[in-house]
Scaffold this active site. Structure first.
Site, PDB file in Angstrom:
ATOM      1  N   ASP A 103      20.026  21.348   1.262  1.00  0.00           N
ATOM      2  CA  ASP A 103      19.437  21.344   2.659  1.00  0.00           C
ATOM      3  C   ASP A 103      20.272  21.756   4.109  1.00  0.00           C
ATOM      4  O   ASP A 103      20.996  21.984   4.207  1.00  0.00           O
ATOM      5  CB  ASP A 103      18.949  19.531   2.652  1.00  0.00           C
ATOM      6  CG  ASP A 103      18.080  19.399   3.993  1.00  0.00           C
ATOM      7  OD1 ASP A 103      17.396  19.408   4.386  1.00  0.00           O
ATOM      8  OD2 ASP A 103      18.050  17.886   4.048  1.00  0.00           O
ATOM      9  N   GLY A 104      19.879  21.851   5.300  1.00  0.00           N
ATOM     10  CA  GLY A 104      20.362  21.806   5.990  1.00  0.00           C
ATOM     11  C   GLY A 104      19.458  21.498   7.505  1.00  0.00           C
ATOM     12  O   GLY A 104      18.845  20.560   7.435  1.00  0.00           O
ATOM     13  N   GLU A 131      18.829  25.799   6.555  1.00  0.00           N
ATOM     14  CA  GLU A 131      17.969  26.389   5.210  1.00  0.00           C
ATOM     15  C   GLU A 131      19.030  27.244   4.891  1.00  0.00           C
ATOM     16  O   GLU A 131      18.709  27.191   3.113  1.00  0.00           O
ATOM     17  CB  GLU A 131      16.796  25.558   5.444  1.00  0.00           C
ATOM     18  CG  GLU A 131      16.270  25.376   6.230  1.00  0.00           C
ATOM     19  CD  GLU A 131      16.260  23.589   5.011  1.00  0.00           C
ATOM     20  OE1 GLU A 131      16.399  23.813   4.414  1.00  0.00           O
ATOM     21  OE2 GLU A 131      16.309  22.284   5.653  1.00  0.00           O
ATOM     22  N   ASP A 162      13.236  21.179   1.086  1.00  0.00           N
ATOM     23  CA  ASP A 162      12.574  20.389   1.541  1.00  0.00           C
ATOM     24  C   ASP A 162      11.720  21.234   2.661  1.00  0.00           C
ATOM     25  O   ASP A 162      11.293  20.603   3.801  1.00  0.00           O
ATOM     26  CB  ASP A 162      12.835  19.071   1.920  1.00  0.00           C
ATOM     27  CG  ASP A 162      13.594  18.886   3.182  1.00  0.00           C
ATOM     28  OD1 ASP A 162      14.363  20.561   3.741  1.00  0.00           O
ATOM     29  OD2 ASP A 162      14.464  18.600   3.552  1.00  0.00           O
ATOM     30  N   HIS A 219      13.390  13.449   3.404  1.00  0.00           N
ATOM     31  CA  HIS A 219      13.644  12.224   3.335  1.00  0.00           C
ATOM     32  C   HIS A 219      12.684  11.075   2.679  1.00  0.00           C
ATOM     33  O   HIS A 219      11.748  10.202   3.163  1.00  0.00           O
ATOM     34  CB  HIS A 219      13.406  12.074   4.954  1.00  0.00           C
ATOM     35  CG  HIS A 219      14.775  12.772   5.625  1.00  0.00           C
ATOM     36  ND1 HIS A 219      15.717  11.832   5.601  1.00  0.00           N
ATOM     37  CD2 HIS A 219      14.719  13.507   6.464  1.00  0.00           C
ATOM     38  CE1 HIS A 219      15.983  12.158   6.364  1.00  0.00           C
ATOM     39  NE2 HIS A 219      16.090  13.489   6.629  1.00  0.00           N
ATOM     40  N   ASP A 256      21.785  16.206   2.140  1.00  0.00           N
ATOM     41  CA  ASP A 256      21.130  15.886   3.276  1.00  0.00           C
ATOM     42  C   ASP A 256      22.084  15.412   4.310  1.00  0.00           C
ATOM     43  O   ASP A 256      22.464  15.572   5.215  1.00  0.00           O
ATOM     44  CB  ASP A 256      19.890  15.565   3.714  1.00  0.00           C
ATOM     45  CG  ASP A 256      19.972  14.574   5.841  1.00  0.00           C
ATOM     46  OD1 ASP A 256      19.599  16.045   5.884  1.00  0.00           O
ATOM     47  OD2 ASP A 256      20.002  14.209   6.290  1.00  0.00           O
TER      48      ASP A 256
END
Length: 241
Positions: free
Chosen positions: A11-12, A49, A77, A131, A141
């Site tokens: 994740d970023g 990302e 995501d 999320h 995250d």
């Protein structure tokens, strides 16, 4: 994950787009779990990302974790990341790193680095909703936002049996999301984004008065605090961090 496979979560995050950025990754082999993280003073969500995936695959390569018969599943995501690696990148390379519109490909150096570290690996790119309570995505995250905020991130590296997060657990808030996703659900708040500045409104009238006639303005109803955070992140803003 297959018996001898590797699962990677990435994740970023960025505070503003551009703004201070961070990335996080989890690499799970049959026996061990390794968390990675890092950041940049000025970055974007997309750059972070990409950086998460690059660093995860570089770690796998440097430690010889994935010979030819080992499959690597990357859960992210970021549709930008997945679409780039599964659909866009070969065309970009053939066209001299130009898009179909003959424009320079954004983040070219990162795409080139990712293509290099992915070469020779058997990779499945798998999308997970951000999320939405996916344990691996949520942990990544947390790592990414810690680095974006220049907060200490305690990264785990050790036996899989001692890792305290159940990466295979079902998303924890799917039932809540289903209850709050339909039309007719009472608004928790209304969000508006004008010139990069986000505001919360108690009524639609307040929100409408801010965005009406403003070019590029964004607005949306939120049904919960978690929904506010999801909407804001989609606009490049992280609430409450």
């Amino acid at each position: 994950m297959t018996k001898n496979g590797i699962t990677v979560f990435t994740d970023g995050s960025s505070r503003g787009n551009p703004g201070p950025g961070g990335w996080g990754a989890i690499i799970r082999t049959q026996d061990e779990v390794t968390e990675l993280g890092g950041g940049e003073e000025i970055s974007t969500n997309n750059r972070m990302e990409l950086s998460a995936a690059i660093n995860a695959l570089a770690f796998i390569d440097e430690n010889d974790l994935a010979p030819a018969d080992i499959r690597v599943v990357i859960q992210t995501d970021s549709k930008y990341l997945i679409n780039g690696m599964t659909g866009w990148i070969e065309g970009w390379r053939k066209n001299g790193w130009k898009t179909a519109a003959k424009k320079d490909v954004e983040n070219r150096e990162l795409w080139e680095a990712l293509h290099l570290v992915a070469r020779g690996l058997s990779i499945e790119w798998r999308y997970v909703e951000g999320h939405a309570g996916h344990p691996g995505n949520e942990r990544c995250d947390d790592i990414a936002t810690s680095y974006a905020d220049k907060r200490e991130a305690r990264l785990y590296q050790g036996p899989r049996a001692l890792y305290t997060i159940d990466l295979d657990a079902a998303p924890v808030d799917q039932a809540r999301k289903k209850r709050s996703s339909g039309k007719g659900v009472r608004a928790y708040s209304y969000l508006s984004l004008v010139d990069g500045v986000l505001e919360k409104h108690k009524t639609w009238a307040e929100c409408e008065s801010r965005v009406k006639g403003v070019r590029g303005a964004k607005f949306k109803k939120a049904t919960s605090q978690a929904d506010e955070e999801t909407i804001a992140k989609g606009w490049g803003i992280d609430l409450g961090k």
